[in-house]
Scaffold this motif. Structure first.
Motif, PDB file in Angstrom:
ATOM      1  N   ARG A 121       0.843  -1.187   0.000  1.00  0.00           N
ATOM      2  CA  ARG A 121       0.000   0.000   0.000  1.00  0.00           C
ATOM      3  C   ARG A 121       0.885   1.247   0.000  1.00  0.00           C
ATOM      4  O   ARG A 121       2.099   1.161   0.228  1.00  0.00           O
ATOM      5  N   PRO A 122       0.313   2.433  -0.256  1.00  0.00           N
ATOM      6  CA  PRO A 122       1.131   3.659  -0.160  1.00  0.00           C
ATOM      7  C   PRO A 122       1.844   3.725   1.187  1.00  0.00           C
ATOM      8  O   PRO A 122       1.232   3.535   2.238  1.00  0.00           O
ATOM      9  N   ARG A 123       3.106   3.965   1.130  1.00  0.00           N
ATOM     10  CA  ARG A 123       3.934   3.918   2.339  1.00  0.00           C
ATOM     11  C   ARG A 123       3.769   5.189   3.161  1.00  0.00           C
ATOM     12  O   ARG A 123       3.780   6.300   2.628  1.00  0.00           O
ATOM     13  N   ARG A 124       3.639   5.010   4.462  1.00  0.00           N
ATOM     14  CA  ARG A 124       3.544   6.128   5.388  1.00  0.00           C
ATOM     15  C   ARG A 124       4.800   6.166   6.250  1.00  0.00           C
ATOM     16  O   ARG A 124       5.210   5.155   6.796  1.00  0.00           O
ATOM     17  N   VAL A 125       5.376   7.356   6.376  1.00  0.00           N
ATOM     18  CA  VAL A 125       6.577   7.516   7.191  1.00  0.00           C
ATOM     19  C   VAL A 125       6.420   8.757   8.053  1.00  0.00           C
ATOM     20  O   VAL A 125       6.179   9.850   7.531  1.00  0.00           O
ATOM     21  N   GLY A 126       6.524   8.613   9.351  1.00  0.00           N
ATOM     22  CA  GLY A 126       6.478   9.786  10.207  1.00  0.00           C
ATOM     23  C   GLY A 126       5.921   9.484  11.585  1.00  0.00           C
ATOM     24  O   GLY A 126       5.448   8.388  11.870  1.00  0.00           O
ATOM     25  N   TYR A 127       6.003  10.487  12.448  1.00  0.00           N
ATOM     26  CA  TYR A 127       5.444  10.384  13.779  1.00  0.00           C
ATOM     27  C   TYR A 127       3.922  10.428  13.713  1.00  0.00           C
ATOM     28  O   TYR A 127       3.335  11.077  12.839  1.00  0.00           O
ATOM     29  N   VAL A 128       3.274   9.746  14.644  1.00  0.00           N
ATOM     30  CA  VAL A 128       1.818   9.768  14.729  1.00  0.00           C
ATOM     31  C   VAL A 128       1.381   9.895  16.175  1.00  0.00           C
ATOM     32  O   VAL A 128       2.121   9.560  17.104  1.00  0.00           O
ATOM     33  N   ILE A 129       0.155  10.385  16.335  1.00  0.00           N
ATOM     34  CA  ILE A 129      -0.500  10.431  17.633  1.00  0.00           C
ATOM     35  C   ILE A 129      -1.742   9.563  17.527  1.00  0.00           C
ATOM     36  O   ILE A 129      -2.498   9.651  16.553  1.00  0.00           O
TER      37      ILE A 129
ATOM     38  N   GLU B  14       6.325  14.316  24.036  1.00  0.00           N
ATOM     39  CA  GLU B  14       5.809  15.661  23.799  1.00  0.00           C
ATOM     40  C   GLU B  14       6.534  16.333  22.639  1.00  0.00           C
ATOM     41  O   GLU B  14       5.913  16.985  21.785  1.00  0.00           O
ATOM     42  N   ARG B  15       7.846  16.152  22.583  1.00  0.00           N
ATOM     43  CA  ARG B  15       8.610  16.739  21.475  1.00  0.00           C
ATOM     44  C   ARG B  15       8.247  16.082  20.154  1.00  0.00           C
ATOM     45  O   ARG B  15       8.164  16.752  19.118  1.00  0.00           O
ATOM     46  N   MET B  16       8.034  14.787  20.164  1.00  0.00           N
ATOM     47  CA  MET B  16       7.628  14.107  18.937  1.00  0.00           C
ATOM     48  C   MET B  16       6.263  14.583  18.470  1.00  0.00           C
ATOM     49  O   MET B  16       6.053  14.839  17.275  1.00  0.00           O
ATOM     50  N   ARG B  17       5.335  14.734  19.404  1.00  0.00           N
ATOM     51  CA  ARG B  17       3.998  15.183  19.035  1.00  0.00           C
ATOM     52  C   ARG B  17       4.010  16.582  18.434  1.00  0.00           C
ATOM     53  O   ARG B  17       3.209  16.901  17.559  1.00  0.00           O
ATOM     54  N   ALA B  18       4.950  17.403  18.886  1.00  0.00           N
ATOM     55  CA  ALA B  18       5.038  18.767  18.368  1.00  0.00           C
ATOM     56  C   ALA B  18       5.483  18.806  16.915  1.00  0.00           C
ATOM     57  O   ALA B  18       5.302  19.812  16.228  1.00  0.00           O
ATOM     58  N   HIS B  19       6.070  17.697  16.428  1.00  0.00           N
ATOM     59  CA  HIS B  19       6.611  17.677  15.069  1.00  0.00           C
ATOM     60  C   HIS B  19       5.923  16.648  14.182  1.00  0.00           C
ATOM     61  O   HIS B  19       6.439  16.302  13.121  1.00  0.00           O
ATOM     62  N   VAL B  20       4.755  16.190  14.587  1.00  0.00           N
ATOM     63  CA  VAL B  20       4.083  15.139  13.825  1.00  0.00           C
ATOM     64  C   VAL B  20       3.892  15.524  12.373  1.00  0.00           C
ATOM     65  O   VAL B  20       4.130  14.733  11.462  1.00  0.00           O
ATOM     66  N   SER B  21       3.482  16.756  12.096  1.00  0.00           N
ATOM     67  CA  SER B  21       3.145  17.150  10.732  1.00  0.00           C
ATOM     68  C   SER B  21       4.265  17.891  10.012  1.00  0.00           C
ATOM     69  O   SER B  21       4.080  18.335   8.885  1.00  0.00           O
ATOM     70  N   SER B  22       5.438  18.005  10.648  1.00  0.00           N
ATOM     71  CA  SER B  22       6.437  18.878  10.045  1.00  0.00           C
ATOM     72  C   SER B  22       7.755  18.206   9.683  1.00  0.00           C
ATOM     73  O   SER B  22       8.585  18.820   9.034  1.00  0.00           O
ATOM     74  N   VAL B  23       7.953  16.935  10.067  1.00  0.00           N
ATOM     75  CA  VAL B  23       9.270  16.342   9.885  1.00  0.00           C
ATOM     76  C   VAL B  23       9.339  15.432   8.670  1.00  0.00           C
ATOM     77  O   VAL B  23      10.281  15.499   7.884  1.00  0.00           O
ATOM     78  N   PHE B  24       8.353  14.587   8.475  1.00  0.00           N
ATOM     79  CA  PHE B  24       8.385  13.612   7.390  1.00  0.00           C
ATOM     80  C   PHE B  24       7.222  13.834   6.424  1.00  0.00           C
ATOM     81  O   PHE B  24       6.214  14.432   6.760  1.00  0.00           O
TER      82      PHE B  24
END
Length: 253
Positions: free
Chosen positions: A127-135, A239-249
């Motif tokens: 399937r389309p690959r997803r890469v990144g932090y999630v909440i 908390e730091r990961m959640r702050a960057h969920v939409s901005s890193v990958f």
């Protein structure tokens, strides 16, 4: 900390093949939390060709590429009866490819082959690959009301279908706000596609699994006060990961 006299046996399946995303960290967290709380721990591993001797108190299966599933598949099928029997009583924690192996079937572009059938879901690779932090929000294994926040990382191209009860609902990923299921939860199996490793970032889930393992071993698990500092550090990291969920990958197609 009180010495309970009990020993919890942690069994990690295929640590060389299905242990590529820090999955040994999940085992280390379980061991640390149990030992600091006065419970003796024995960590054992099963590799292809080994015998499965004696019922453990928790089974941990990690993540790996499709080639890793192929390498362990024959051994897993050969031990299906034992693993199926254990899954009636023993808590399992399965991540990524480890969860796929427990499904009834695995499919990819080259065809399909049987899984162990410990959960009824079908794993669709490619399937389309997803890469990144999630909440995500997960219901406690105890069945208590409400949900608990999960912070994790996904790097996968797998979709599960036929899931009766997901492990969690992802509410935010690299694309923004979403609502999609992750993983599988049964009475004994906690399975997720989220990596990380997951337990160091989510102490409440580690405690639920540690409690289930201790209960199977006939022990009582009460998190020791010394774990509070580890929990604080985990909360800060999450908390730091959640702050960057939409901005890193970004999503990889």
């Amino acid at each position: 900390m009180t010495d309970t006299g009990a020993t919890v046996r942690i069994l990690q399946l295929y640590p060389d093949e299905l242990g590529v995303t820090g999955d040994a960290g999940n085992v280390a967290v379980l061991r640390t939390r149990l030992e600091r709380s006065g419970i003796h721990v024995s960590v054992e591993t099963h590799r292809p060709g080994d015998a499965l001797d004696g019922e453990p108190d928790i089974v941990v299966i990690g993540n790996g590429p499709l080639s890793a599933i192929r390498r362990v598949h024959a051994d897993a099928v050969a031990n299906r009866a034992t693993l199926t029997d254990w899954a009636q009583r023993v808590p399992f924690f399965a991540v990524g490819a480890g969860l796929e192996l427990l499904c009834s079937r695995i499919e990819d572009a080259s065809g399909q082959w049987e899984g162990l059938g410990l959960v009824s879901a079908v794993a669709h690779r490619g399937r389309p690959r997803r890469v990144g932090y999630v909440i995500a929000d997960a219901s406690p294994t105890s069945g208590a009301a409400g949900s608990r926040r999960i912070t994790g990382f996904e790097d996968q191209a797998t979709e599960l279908t036929g899931v009766q009860t997901p492990f969690a609902t992802i509410v935010r990923d690299v694309t923004g706000s979403v609502s999609r299921g992750d993983g599988v939860r049964t009475a004994t199996i906690t399975g997720t596609l989220l990596q990380g490793p997951l337990l160091p970032l989510n102490p409440w889930l580690a405690d639920e699994l540690a409690d289930a393992a201790a209960t199977h071993a006939g022990a009582h698990y009460e998190p020791d006060a010394s774990l509070a500092e580890l929990d604080r550090l985990a909360d800060r990291a999450a908390e730091r990961m959640r702050a960057h969920v939409s901005s890193v990958f970004t999503t990889i197609q």
